[in-house]
Motif scaffolding. Structure first.
Motif, PDB file in Angstrom:
ATOM      1  N   ILE A 153      14.505   7.911  -3.120  1.00 41.29           N
ATOM      2  CA  ILE A 153      14.010   9.236  -2.513  1.00 41.29           C
ATOM      3  C   ILE A 153      13.644   9.057  -1.050  1.00 41.29           C
ATOM      4  O   ILE A 153      13.545   8.185  -0.732  1.00 41.29           O
ATOM      5  N   VAL A 186      -3.941  -4.612 -12.384  1.00 41.74           N
ATOM      6  CA  VAL A 186      -4.307  -3.338 -12.399  1.00 41.74           C
ATOM      7  C   VAL A 186      -5.424  -3.254 -12.785  1.00 41.74           C
ATOM      8  O   VAL A 186      -5.270  -3.140 -14.300  1.00 41.74           O
ATOM      9  N   PRO A 208      -1.317   1.979 -14.863  1.00 41.64           N
ATOM     10  CA  PRO A 208      -1.764   3.306 -14.688  1.00 41.64           C
ATOM     11  C   PRO A 208      -1.967   3.460 -13.018  1.00 41.64           C
ATOM     12  O   PRO A 208      -1.888   2.652 -12.090  1.00 41.64           O
ATOM     13  N   VAL A 232       9.376  -4.822 -14.042  1.00 40.40           N
ATOM     14  CA  VAL A 232       9.958  -4.595 -12.934  1.00 40.40           C
ATOM     15  C   VAL A 232      10.140  -3.248 -12.567  1.00 40.40           C
ATOM     16  O   VAL A 232      10.110  -2.170 -13.513  1.00 40.40           O
ATOM     17  N   MET A 233       9.557  -2.736 -11.455  1.00 36.28           N
ATOM     18  CA  MET A 233       9.956  -1.380 -11.146  1.00 36.28           C
ATOM     19  C   MET A 233      10.955  -1.238 -10.159  1.00 36.28           C
ATOM     20  O   MET A 233      10.946  -2.072  -9.182  1.00 36.28           O
TER      21      MET A 233
HETATM   22  C1  HEM Z   1       3.849  -0.333 -10.275  1.00 36.07           C
HETATM   23  C2  HEM Z   1       4.275   3.879  -7.933  1.00 36.07           C
HETATM   24  C3  HEM Z   1       8.167   5.105 -10.370  1.00 36.07           C
HETATM   25  C4  HEM Z   1       7.583   1.283 -13.479  1.00 36.07           C
HETATM   26  C5  HEM Z   1       3.708   0.623  -9.606  1.00 36.07           C
HETATM   27  C6  HEM Z   1       2.583   0.586  -8.401  1.00 36.07           C
HETATM   28  C7  HEM Z   1       2.580   1.780  -7.900  1.00 36.07           C
HETATM   29  C8  HEM Z   1       3.582   2.476  -8.488  1.00 36.07           C
HETATM   30  C9  HEM Z   1       1.795   2.193  -6.714  1.00 36.07           C
HETATM   31  C10 HEM Z   1       1.676  -0.507  -8.346  1.00 36.07           C
HETATM   32  C11 HEM Z   1       0.876  -0.524  -9.250  1.00 36.07           C
HETATM   33  C12 HEM Z   1      -0.351   0.450  -9.736  1.00 36.07           C
HETATM   34  O1  HEM Z   1      -0.915   0.911  -8.788  1.00 36.07           O
HETATM   35  O2  HEM Z   1      -0.545   0.863 -10.851  1.00 36.07           O
HETATM   36  C13 HEM Z   1       5.148   4.524  -8.562  1.00 36.07           C
HETATM   37  C14 HEM Z   1       5.741   5.896  -7.986  1.00 36.07           C
HETATM   38  C15 HEM Z   1       6.847   6.197  -8.480  1.00 36.07           C
HETATM   39  C16 HEM Z   1       6.995   5.054  -9.551  1.00 36.07           C
HETATM   40  C17 HEM Z   1       4.884   6.776  -6.974  1.00 36.07           C
HETATM   41  C18 HEM Z   1       7.858   7.354  -8.466  1.00 36.07           C
HETATM   42  C19 HEM Z   1       8.098   7.661  -7.284  1.00 36.07           C
HETATM   43  C20 HEM Z   1       8.182   4.248 -11.456  1.00 36.07           C
HETATM   44  C21 HEM Z   1       9.190   4.294 -12.574  1.00 36.07           C
HETATM   45  C22 HEM Z   1       8.972   3.055 -13.421  1.00 36.07           C
HETATM   46  C23 HEM Z   1       8.009   2.285 -12.649  1.00 36.07           C
HETATM   47  C24 HEM Z   1      10.121   5.480 -12.665  1.00 36.07           C
HETATM   48  C25 HEM Z   1       9.839   2.955 -14.615  1.00 36.07           C
HETATM   49  C26 HEM Z   1      11.269   2.919 -14.697  1.00 36.07           C
HETATM   50  C27 HEM Z   1       6.487   0.339 -12.724  1.00 36.07           C
HETATM   51  C28 HEM Z   1       6.133  -0.939 -13.191  1.00 36.07           C
HETATM   52  C29 HEM Z   1       5.123  -1.497 -12.645  1.00 36.07           C
HETATM   53  C30 HEM Z   1       5.013  -0.273 -11.551  1.00 36.07           C
HETATM   54  C31 HEM Z   1       6.758  -1.712 -14.461  1.00 36.07           C
HETATM   55  C32 HEM Z   1       4.492  -2.916 -12.485  1.00 36.07           C
HETATM   56  C33 HEM Z   1       5.695  -3.939 -11.710  1.00 36.07           C
HETATM   57  C34 HEM Z   1       5.169  -5.179 -12.175  1.00 36.07           C
HETATM   58  O3  HEM Z   1       4.684  -5.778 -13.064  1.00 36.07           O
HETATM   59  O4  HEM Z   1       5.493  -5.958 -11.137  1.00 36.07           O
HETATM   60  N1  HEM Z   1       4.433   1.903  -9.471  1.00 36.07           N
HETATM   61  N2  HEM Z   1       5.937   4.191  -9.439  1.00 36.07           N
HETATM   62  N3  HEM Z   1       7.392   3.035 -11.628  1.00 36.07           N
HETATM   63  N4  HEM Z   1       5.730   0.848 -11.837  1.00 36.07           N
HETATM   64 FE1  HEM Z   1       5.714   2.439 -10.610  1.00 36.07          FE
END
Ligand code: HEM
Ligand code: CU
Length: 446
Positions: free
Chosen positions: A413, A399, A371, A407-408
Motif C-alpha cells: 500500500i 505482544v 492483537p 510471518v507478516m
Molecule cells: C504483527 C500491523 C496486516 C499478520 C503486526 C504488528 C503490527 C501490525 C503493528 C506488530 C505486533 C502488534 O502490535 O500486535 C498490521 C497492519 C496491517 C497488517 C497495520 C495492514 C495494513 C497483516 C496481515 C496479516 C498480518 C494481512 C496476515 C496475513 C501479522 C503477524 C504478525 C503481525 C503474523 C506477527 C509477526 C511475528 O510473529 O513476528 N502487524 N498488520 N498482518 N501481523 Fe500485521
C-alpha cells in the motif's frame, strides 16, 4: 536395470477429473501444486479473497493409483501473504505431509509418500488457524485408484461442498472478509458446491446424455458442516461409502462428513435437469448448495411419463442487497485533509488489508495473529510499527505477554495509506492516539 518410471501428474480444476489410471503400473508420480491467493466471486456482486491449491476452489484434482510413489512439490506464490502447507488424507505419515510441506510465500517444498490404500481422500491446508485456511477454500480431492483402475463409466465429475463465513450477511455486496466469530459459531452465510453459489449452475452446470453412466467424486471441505448429498430425480445405483471400498446400492441421500468424500454412480435414463443439493434444504435454496446436471436425449415415457420441464431450475437469488457505504465509495489515494479523513480512509485500508488477520476490533487471533488493540508492542515504538507494515515482520515477538513467531508479509500500500491505517489503529481500541504522517512513513522507508 532397475529404473522407476516417472510421470508428471495431470491436475484438473473442478468439475473435471484427470484421465483414469486404467491398467498402468505403479510409478513415481510428480505432483506440482501452486498455492494462489486470489479474489473471486462468491455470488453475483459479492467478492471474496480465496486461498487456493492450484487457483480453484476446490483445489486441483489429483489422480493416482495404489503403489505410486508421489513426489509432491508445493509452491507458495510470491504475491501471497501467508505461509501454507498441505495435509493429504491419503498419506500415511506425520500430519499427512503437513509438517514437511510448510512453505512461506516465494518458496517451495518437496516431500514424497507412497499411496498404500485405495480410495477417495480429502486434502487441505493445516496451517494455523487451520479453520480459517480451510474456510477460505484450501481443500481438494486426491483419488487413489485400485490396481487395474475403477470400472469405466461414460462421464466423471469433481464436486466439493464448502461453507463460507462473511462479515456481511448472505447477499451483502462488495468484498466480504472472512468472519472468524461466525466460523467458530458454525453460522454459515454460504454453503456452496465448487467454491461459489454459481459454481455448478448456468454455464458451470455438468452434462450427460440419456443412457450414460455418471460417476461423481464428491468431497466435503467443510470446515464445519456435514453434507446430506442428494440428487433430485435420481437414485444412486452405487455409493462407495465414505470414499472407501464398501459399495452400497440404491441410495437416495449419502452423508459426506466434513473432511470426507464419497463416490456416487448412476445411469441417467430420462432427459431433464437433475438438481444436486445438500438436503439440509435451506442450505440448497437459501445459501447456494445447489448444482445442475443437464441430461439431454430421448424421452422414455415408460420410465417417466410426466411433462419434462424446459430449461434450468433456478435457485432463489441471494438475500436482500444493500447499497455500498460512504467509506466503500471514498477513493483510496486522495490525501487526507484532516484527522477525521485520515480515520475514515485508514479504516477503509484496514478493512481491506489488515482485517482478515488482525480482526475487526483489532483483537487478533490467539496463537496466530497478534492483537493491535491495546498493544504494548505497537504503542512502544511507532517507527517499528511503520516498519512492520512497509517491510513486513517475522521472528519471535511478545505482544501483551503472549509470544508470536510467525510471518507478516509487507503490505503493498502507498505511504499515504500506511499513514492513514496506522493513524486509525493508534486512535482506536485503547491505543496511545499517535498520529502518523506520510513523512514519518517515508523516513522509515529511506
Ligand atoms: C504483527 C500491523 C496486516 C499478520 C503486526 C504488528 C503490527 C501490525 C503493528 C506488530 C505486533 C502488534 O502490535 O500486535 C498490521 C497492519 C496491517 C497488517 C497495520 C495492514 C495494513 C497483516 C496481515 C496479516 C498480518 C494481512 C496476515 C496475513 C501479522 C503477524 C504478525 C503481525 C503474523 C506477527 C509477526 C511475528 O510473529 O513476528 N502487524 N498488520 N498482518 N501481523 Fe500485521
Ligand atoms: Cu493455508
Amino acid at each position: 536395470i532397475n529404473v522407476t518410471q516417472e510421470m508428471v501428474a495431470e491436475l484438473t480444476a473442478p468439475p473435471h477429473v484427470p484421465t483414469p489410471v486404467g491398467k498402468r503400473k505403479a510409478k513415481k508420480l510428480k505432483v506440482n501444486m501452486e498455492i494462489l491467493e486470489l479474489e473471486g466471486e462468491l455470488t453475483s456482486g459479492v467478492s471474496y479473497v480465496y486461498w487456493t491449491f492450484g487457483g480453484s476452489v476446490p483445489g486441483s484434482f489429483i489422480r493416482t493409483r495404489v503403489g505410486d510413489e508421489v513426489e509432491f512439490t508445493l509452491s507458495n506464490h510470491p504475491d501471497n501473504k501467508l505461509p501454507h502447507n498441505i495435509d493429504l488424507h491419503a498419506v500415511t505419515g506425520p500430519g499427512g505431509g503437513a509438517e514437511s510441506s510448510f512453505v512461506a510465500p516465494g518458496f517451495e517444498k518437496t516431500f514424497s509418500f507412497k499411496t498404500l490404500n485405495p480410495g477417495l481422500y480429502v486434502y487441505h491446508c493445516a496451517t494455523a488457524p487451520v479453520g480459517m485456511h480451510i474456510a477460505n477454500g484450501m481443500y481438494g480431492l486426491i483419488l487413489v485408484e485400485p490396481e487395474g483402475g475403477l470400472p469405466p463409466v461414460d462421464k466423471e465429475y469433481y464436486i466439493m461442498q464448502g461453507d463460507f463465513y462473511t462479515k456481511g450477511k448472505n447477499g451483502e455486496r462488495g468484498l466480504q472478509p472472512f468472519d472468524m466469530q461466525k466460523a467458530v459459531d458454525e453460522n454459515a452465510d454460504y454453503v456452496v458446491f465448487n467454491g461459489s453459489v454459481d459454481g455448478l449452475t448456468g454455464d458451470n452446470a455438468i452434462t450427460a446424455k440419456v443412457g450414460e453412466t455418471v460417476r461423481l467424486y464428491v468431497g466435503n471441505g467443510g470446515p464445519n458442516l456435514v453434507s446430506s448429498f442428494h440428487v433430485i430425480g435420481e437414485i444412486f445405483d452405487k455409493v462407495y461409502v465414505e470414499g472407501g471400498s464398501v459399495i452400497n446400492e440404491n441410495i437416495q441421500t449419502t452423508l459426506i462428513p466434513a473432511g470426507g468424500a464419497a463416490i456416487v454412480e448412476f445411469r441417467v435414463d430420462v432427459p431433464g435437469s437433475l438438481v444436486l443439493v445438500d438436503h439440509s434444504i435451506f442450505r440448497a435454496f437459501n445459501k447456494g448448495a445447489l448444482g445442475i446436471l443437464n441430461v439431454e436425449g430421448e424421452e422414455d415415457k415408460k420410465i417417466y411419463s410426466g411433462e419434462i420441464r424446459e430449461g434450468i431450475y433456478l435457485p432463489e437469488g441471494p438475500g436482500i442487497q444493500s447499497m455500498p457505504t460512504t467509506a466503500e465509495l471514498a477513493e483510496t489515494n486522495v490525501p487526507a485533509k484532516s484527522f477525521d479523513e485520515q480515520m475514515t480512509f485508514g479504516k477503509q485500508v484496514y478493512m481491506q488489508n489488515c482485517f482478515a488477520c488482525h480482526q475487526s476490533e483489532g483483537q487478533g487471533i490467539p496463537n496466530a495473529f497478534p492483537p493491535l488493540a491495546n498493544s504494548d508492542y505497537l504503542n512502544a515504538d511507532v517507527d517499528r510499527a511503520i516498519s512492520a507494515v512497509v517491510n513486513g515482520l517475522s521472528g519471535e515477538i511478545t505482544v501483551n505477554g503472549d509470544t508470536y513467531n510467525s510471518v507478516m508479509t509487507r503490505q503493498m500500500i502507498s505511504s499515504e495509506e500506511v499513514a492513514n491505517v496506522l493513524t486509525y489503529v493508534y486512535n482506536s481500541w485503547g491505543n496511545n492516539k499517535q498520529v502518523v504522517t506520510k513523512d514519518m512513513v517515508e523516513n522509515v522507508k529511506n
